[in-house]
Design an enzyme around this catalytic site. Structure first.
Site, PDB file in Angstrom:
ATOM      1  N   HIS A 235       1.006  -1.161   0.069  1.00 35.39           N
ATOM      2  CA  HIS A 235      -0.143  -0.183   0.090  1.00 35.39           C
ATOM      3  C   HIS A 235       0.914   1.313  -0.004  1.00 35.39           C
ATOM      4  O   HIS A 235       1.414   1.709   0.929  1.00 35.39           O
ATOM      5  CB  HIS A 235      -0.890   0.075   1.220  1.00 35.39           C
TER       6      HIS A 235
ATOM      7  N   HIS B 163      -1.435 -12.338   4.082  1.00 31.21           N
ATOM      8  CA  HIS B 163      -1.190 -12.960   5.491  1.00 31.21           C
ATOM      9  C   HIS B 163      -1.613 -14.394   5.829  1.00 31.21           C
ATOM     10  O   HIS B 163      -0.780 -15.026   5.695  1.00 31.21           O
ATOM     11  CB  HIS B 163      -2.060 -11.937   6.352  1.00 31.21           C
TER      12      HIS B 163
ATOM     13  N   ASP C 244       3.851  -4.692   2.391  1.00 30.93           N
ATOM     14  CA  ASP C 244       2.749  -4.243   2.818  1.00 30.93           C
ATOM     15  C   ASP C 244       2.828  -2.604   3.450  1.00 30.93           C
ATOM     16  O   ASP C 244       2.418  -1.710   2.819  1.00 30.93           O
ATOM     17  CB  ASP C 244       2.249  -5.149   4.054  1.00 30.93           C
TER      18      ASP C 244
HETATM   19 ZN   LIG Z   1      -2.332  -4.783   3.193  1.00 27.16          ZN
END
Ligand SMILES: [Zn+2]
Length: 455
Positions: free
Chosen positions: A60, A270, A321
């Protein structure tokens, strides 16, 4: 741009370390020939240690701007959920110009540490007031522009984000920039289609089973071409697992397995909290688990069941991430260390066929990352992208080292960045540890951060 070639004393080819290699690529940046057992020629580019670049399968980009800013205890018990409130505050103010500056800085850092491609899980679609920009794909196109500015390969995954929680709870006001219906995401996918090229692929990211329904996902998948990737956040936190059970009677991974949709195009980001049955189910689906160790550690998510998953033949890749780290080495090192701490053992990621932990981790993450990004990368082989790293052979750690110890030394001995040069699509982007546009990219980022930090 014309094609090119490089000679390497030692290159990590699909069959393993190989001596006296020459790679050739064409003007499109695709490898055309891999010669072995050859001699160096005077005047040609030469490397000692050459390895395929890594795909960062979960990013992100805007969160790079808040890395290091959330490590202060609050009034109540801090958790993933209190961190998320702070993240939303950043998400609400970032402009199209700022997201491009932040993403370019991030991607240049990723390149310098050995990532040559990135999967961008992009959900900042609307303007701060919650309206679509005149061009609904404005923000996504800014992120793609940053990838092109830096030269990193990109898999853009526009995010479908419709609900605040299970049972179709309406979005909170601070989630207004993410708000997307099935129709909105189809509009975005259509708009982004023209961005596809040798360096850019487009996929889909249903945010999570909290924020979307399996019916919505099924509808969008009907229009998405079959080879395009699908990424989803899943089972990162126990609160999410418990809420899923309360709402549906099933754990999230089980719910997805039972939907019948899961296959090789999927990346389960994840997948931290799985039962042994779920671990086996995901492994046999051929999907990739997207493990983001540094973020999972930072947010206190929990431990992925790596040995169980590997024993079941599961595929995985790594992602940065929230960007508390931009190093694939750190991601893989902490994946292994987390398991050692959890199990009070050593060399967890080794296998009967690959006893060197570093080789085993890099190789698996290369393949998983390439699959998740749906691009022809991760292998130094004809028709694949000419994406590779040249390690710093002058670094003392690599002096006199046999090839089979290179990955282990790189991954487990100190924190110096051993990546010297980085080539993506045949183009040299990092030379002697510096990105070719580093000064300009950094200047724009510093200006952006002064505004965001109000200084
Ligand atoms: Zn994420």
């Amino acid at each position: 741009m014309s094609g090119g070639s490089v000679f390497a004393s030692h290159a990590y080819l699909p069959q393993g370390w190989t001596d006296q290699v020459r790679l050739h690529w064409n003007a499109h940046g695709d490898l055309t020939q891999v010669e072995t057992g050859v001699q160096p020629q005077t005047g040609e580019t030469q490397a000692v240690w050459l390895v395929p670049g890594m795909t960062n399968l979960h990013s992100h980009a805007f969160q790079r701007a808040m890395a290091g800013m959330t490590e202060i205890a609050g009034d109540r018990q801090d958790s993933f959920w209190t961190w998320r409130d702070l993240m939303y505050r950043y998400a609400l103010v970032i402009t199209p110009e700022q997201i491009q500056a932040i993403a370019a800085q991030l991607y240049s850092e990723c390149l310098r540490h050995g990532y040559t491609g990135v999967c961008e899980f992009h959900y900042l679609h609307r303007d701060p007031a919650g309206q679509f920009y005149a061009n609904p794909a404005e923000m996504a196109e800014r992120v793609i522009a940053a990838a092109r500015q830096t030269g990193i390969g990109m898999t853009m995954l526009p995010v479908l984000y419709s609900y605040a929680d299970f049972l179709e709870q309406p979005l909170r006001t601070d989630q207004r920039r993410f708000a997307t219906t099935v129709d909105d995401i189809l509009t975005l996918l259509t708009a982004l289609e023209r961005q596809r090229d040798a360096q850019t692929e487009i996929g889909l990211a249903p945010h999570s089973l909290r924020a979307t329904t399996t019916e919505q996902i099924r509808t969008v998948l009907q229009t998405l071409p079959a080879h395009r990737p699908v990424h989803i956040h899943i089972a990162e936190q126990m609160k999410e697992v418990d809420a899923c059970v309360a709402a549906t009677g099933k754990r999230p991974v089980q719910l997805l397995l039972d939907s019948g949709m899961l296959d090789q195009r999927w990346c389960l980001v994840h997948a931290t909290h799985m039962t042994p049955e779920e671990v086996r189910g995901v492994a046999s689906s051929g999907a990739v688990a997207g493990i983001c160790t540094s973020t999972e550690g930072n947010l206190g998510d929990g431990f992925f069941d790596l040995p169980g998953y590997l024993a079941a033949g599961g595929r995985f890749g790594i992602g940065s991430d929230s960007h508390v780290s931009q190093s694939p080495v750190e991601e893989l090192r902490w994946l292994e260390y987390g398991q050692r701490l959890r199990l009070q053992g050593r060399n967890i990621a080794a296998s009967t066929t690959q006893k060197h932990v570093g080789d085993s981790l890099w190789h698996a993450a290369l393949q998983g990352g390439a699959q998740a990004g749906a691009r022809r990368v991760g292998q130094l082989r004809s028709t694949y992208r000419a994406d590779f790293l040249i390690l710093d052979d002058a670094h003392p750690n690599l002096a006199g080292l046999p090839a089979q110890d290179v990955f282990n030394t790189w991954m487990f001995a100190g924190n110096d960045n051993l990546v010297r040069d980085v080539v993506v699509g045949g183009k040299t982007l990092v030379q002697q540890g510096r990105h070719i546009a580093q000064d300009e990219i950094q200047r724009a980022y510093v200006d952006c951060m002064r505004v965001l930090r109000g200084r």
